[in-house]
Scaffold this motif. Structure first.
Motif, PDB file in Angstrom:
ATOM      1  N   SER A  33       0.831  -1.208   0.000  1.00 43.03           N
ATOM      2  CA  SER A  33       0.000   0.000   0.000  1.00 43.03           C
ATOM      3  C   SER A  33       0.862   1.252   0.000  1.00 43.03           C
ATOM      4  N   GLN A  34       1.928   1.263   0.754  1.00 43.47           N
ATOM      5  CA  GLN A  34       2.828   2.414   0.790  1.00 43.47           C
ATOM      6  C   GLN A  34       3.437   2.666  -0.594  1.00 43.47           C
ATOM      7  N   TYR A  35       3.801   1.597  -1.289  1.00 46.95           N
ATOM      8  CA  TYR A  35       4.355   1.718  -2.641  1.00 46.95           C
ATOM      9  C   TYR A  35       3.318   2.330  -3.581  1.00 46.95           C
ATOM     10  N   GLN A  36       2.083   1.869  -3.498  1.00 45.17           N
ATOM     11  CA  GLN A  36       1.017   2.419  -4.336  1.00 45.17           C
ATOM     12  C   GLN A  36       0.767   3.887  -4.005  1.00 45.17           C
ATOM     13  N   TYR A  37       0.795   4.232  -2.728  1.00 42.73           N
ATOM     14  CA  TYR A  37       0.601   5.626  -2.329  1.00 42.73           C
ATOM     15  C   TYR A  37       1.708   6.517  -2.887  1.00 42.73           C
ATOM     16  N   ARG A  38       2.929   6.031  -2.879  1.00 40.32           N
ATOM     17  CA  ARG A  38       4.056   6.809  -3.420  1.00 40.32           C
ATOM     18  C   ARG A  38       3.883   7.031  -4.923  1.00 40.32           C
ATOM     19  N   GLN A  39       3.461   5.989  -5.639  1.00 36.77           N
ATOM     20  CA  GLN A  39       3.225   6.135  -7.075  1.00 36.77           C
ATOM     21  C   GLN A  39       2.110   7.135  -7.345  1.00 36.77           C
ATOM     22  N   GLN A  40       1.042   7.048  -6.591  1.00 39.37           N
ATOM     23  CA  GLN A  40      -0.081   7.962  -6.758  1.00 39.37           C
ATOM     24  C   GLN A  40       0.347   9.400  -6.457  1.00 39.37           C
ATOM     25  N   LEU A  41       1.147   9.587  -5.421  1.00 40.20           N
ATOM     26  CA  LEU A  41       1.652  10.910  -5.076  1.00 40.20           C
ATOM     27  C   LEU A  41       2.508  11.472  -6.205  1.00 40.20           C
ATOM     28  N   SER A  42       3.368  10.645  -6.771  1.00 39.74           N
ATOM     29  CA  SER A  42       4.217  11.083  -7.870  1.00 39.74           C
ATOM     30  C   SER A  42       3.366  11.499  -9.073  1.00 39.74           C
ATOM     31  N   LYS A  43       2.355  10.719  -9.382  1.00 40.66           N
ATOM     32  CA  LYS A  43       1.472  11.037 -10.503  1.00 40.66           C
ATOM     33  C   LYS A  43       0.734  12.358 -10.257  1.00 40.66           C
ATOM     34  N   LEU A  44       0.238  12.544  -9.043  1.00 39.06           N
ATOM     35  CA  LEU A  44      -0.480  13.772  -8.714  1.00 39.06           C
ATOM     36  C   LEU A  44       0.439  14.988  -8.748  1.00 39.06           C
ATOM     37  N   GLU A  45       1.684  14.825  -8.340  1.00 45.32           N
ATOM     38  CA  GLU A  45       2.633  15.938  -8.405  1.00 45.32           C
ATOM     39  C   GLU A  45       2.922  16.318  -9.848  1.00 45.32           C
ATOM     40  N   GLN A  46       3.028  15.325 -10.727  1.00 46.36           N
ATOM     41  CA  GLN A  46       3.229  15.614 -12.148  1.00 46.36           C
ATOM     42  C   GLN A  46       2.024  16.357 -12.723  1.00 46.36           C
ATOM     43  N   GLU A  47       0.830  15.932 -12.361  1.00 46.48           N
ATOM     44  CA  GLU A  47      -0.374  16.614 -12.823  1.00 46.48           C
ATOM     45  C   GLU A  47      -0.427  18.045 -12.296  1.00 46.48           C
ATOM     46  N   ARG A  48      -0.051  18.225 -11.035  1.00 43.05           N
ATOM     47  CA  ARG A  48      -0.033  19.568 -10.448  1.00 43.05           C
ATOM     48  C   ARG A  48       0.922  20.476 -11.216  1.00 43.05           C
ATOM     49  N   ASP A  49       2.121  19.974 -11.520  1.00 41.72           N
ATOM     50  CA  ASP A  49       3.093  20.772 -12.263  1.00 41.72           C
ATOM     51  C   ASP A  49       2.570  21.122 -13.650  1.00 41.72           C
ATOM     52  N   PHE A  50       1.914  20.158 -14.305  1.00 44.21           N
ATOM     53  CA  PHE A  50       1.351  20.406 -15.629  1.00 44.21           C
ATOM     54  C   PHE A  50       0.301  21.500 -15.563  1.00 44.21           C
ATOM     55  N   TYR A  51      -0.610  21.409 -14.612  1.00 45.88           N
ATOM     56  CA  TYR A  51      -1.679  22.402 -14.518  1.00 45.88           C
ATOM     57  C   TYR A  51      -1.160  23.767 -14.082  1.00 45.88           C
ATOM     58  N   GLN A  52      -0.127  23.802 -13.276  1.00 46.80           N
ATOM     59  CA  GLN A  52       0.467  25.088 -12.921  1.00 46.80           C
ATOM     60  C   GLN A  52       1.085  25.748 -14.144  1.00 46.80           C
ATOM     61  N   LYS A  53       1.755  24.944 -14.971  1.00 48.97           N
ATOM     62  CA  LYS A  53       2.344  25.479 -16.204  1.00 48.97           C
ATOM     63  C   LYS A  53       1.249  25.970 -17.141  1.00 48.97           C
ATOM     64  N   GLU A  54       0.184  25.194 -17.291  1.00 50.74           N
ATOM     65  CA  GLU A  54      -0.923  25.606 -18.151  1.00 50.74           C
ATOM     66  C   GLU A  54      -1.570  26.894 -17.636  1.00 50.74           C
ATOM     67  N   THR A  55      -1.735  27.003 -16.350  1.00 49.36           N
ATOM     68  CA  THR A  55      -2.316  28.205 -15.757  1.00 49.36           C
ATOM     69  C   THR A  55      -1.438  29.414 -16.037  1.00 49.36           C
ATOM     70  N   THR A  56      -0.152  29.258 -15.917  1.00 49.81           N
ATOM     71  CA  THR A  56       0.780  30.339 -16.201  1.00 49.81           C
ATOM     72  C   THR A  56       0.695  30.760 -17.665  1.00 49.81           C
ATOM     73  N   ASP A  57       0.640  29.756 -18.560  1.00 48.94           N
ATOM     74  CA  ASP A  57       0.548  30.058 -19.988  1.00 48.94           C
ATOM     75  C   ASP A  57      -0.750  30.800 -20.320  1.00 48.94           C
ATOM     76  N   VAL A  58      -1.849  30.342 -19.757  1.00 49.94           N
ATOM     77  CA  VAL A  58      -3.141  30.976 -20.036  1.00 49.94           C
ATOM     78  C   VAL A  58      -3.184  32.387 -19.457  1.00 49.94           C
ATOM     79  N   THR A  59      -2.618  32.576 -18.286  1.00 52.85           N
ATOM     80  CA  THR A  59      -2.578  33.908 -17.684  1.00 52.85           C
ATOM     81  C   THR A  59      -1.752  34.861 -18.539  1.00 52.85           C
ATOM     82  N   THR A  60      -0.625  34.391 -19.040  1.00 50.49           N
ATOM     83  CA  THR A  60       0.210  35.211 -19.917  1.00 50.49           C
ATOM     84  C   THR A  60      -0.549  35.574 -21.185  1.00 50.49           C
TER      85      THR A  60
END
Length: 99
Positions: A33-60
């Motif tokens: 379960s801990q391994y799965q949680y780490r993978q899920q966290l990594s995936k969510l962090e990647q999604e967060r970074d993607f959406y932050q970049k998209e938000t910055t681009d749209v704001t610009t």
């Protein structure tokens, strides 16, 4: 050999070993379960970074559109195919090549 047998007869060792096995394999927060949680966290962090970049681009882009009428007209023509009353718009559609 006698020390090993004595070790397995020791109640503290047996309780500790049982506790470790329970925590590693059967508990709600086991290693799998801990391994799965780490993978899920990594995936969510990647999604967060993607959406932050998209938000910055749209704001610009929004700031550029708000500041210049020419940029706004260019955006409307490219994205929404808007045209002036005396113009014709031709769309060039590229066909995808089959692999």
């Amino acid at each position: 050999m006698q020390r090993l047998i004595g070790l397995f007869k020791n109640k503290y060792f047996l309780i500790s070993a049982t506790f470790l096995v329970w925590m590693i394999f059967f508990d709600r927060n086991d290693l799998f379960s801990q391994y799965q949680y780490r993978q899920q966290l990594s995936k969510l962090e990647q999604e967060r970074d993607f959406y932050q970049k998209e938000t910055t681009d749209v704001t610009t882009e929004l700031n550029e559109l708000s500041s210049s009428k020419e940029e706004l007209e260019k955006f409307a023509r490219e994205k929404y195919l808007m045209k002036k009353p005396n113009e014709d718009v031709f769309l060039v559609v590229r066909e995808k090549k089959a692999p």
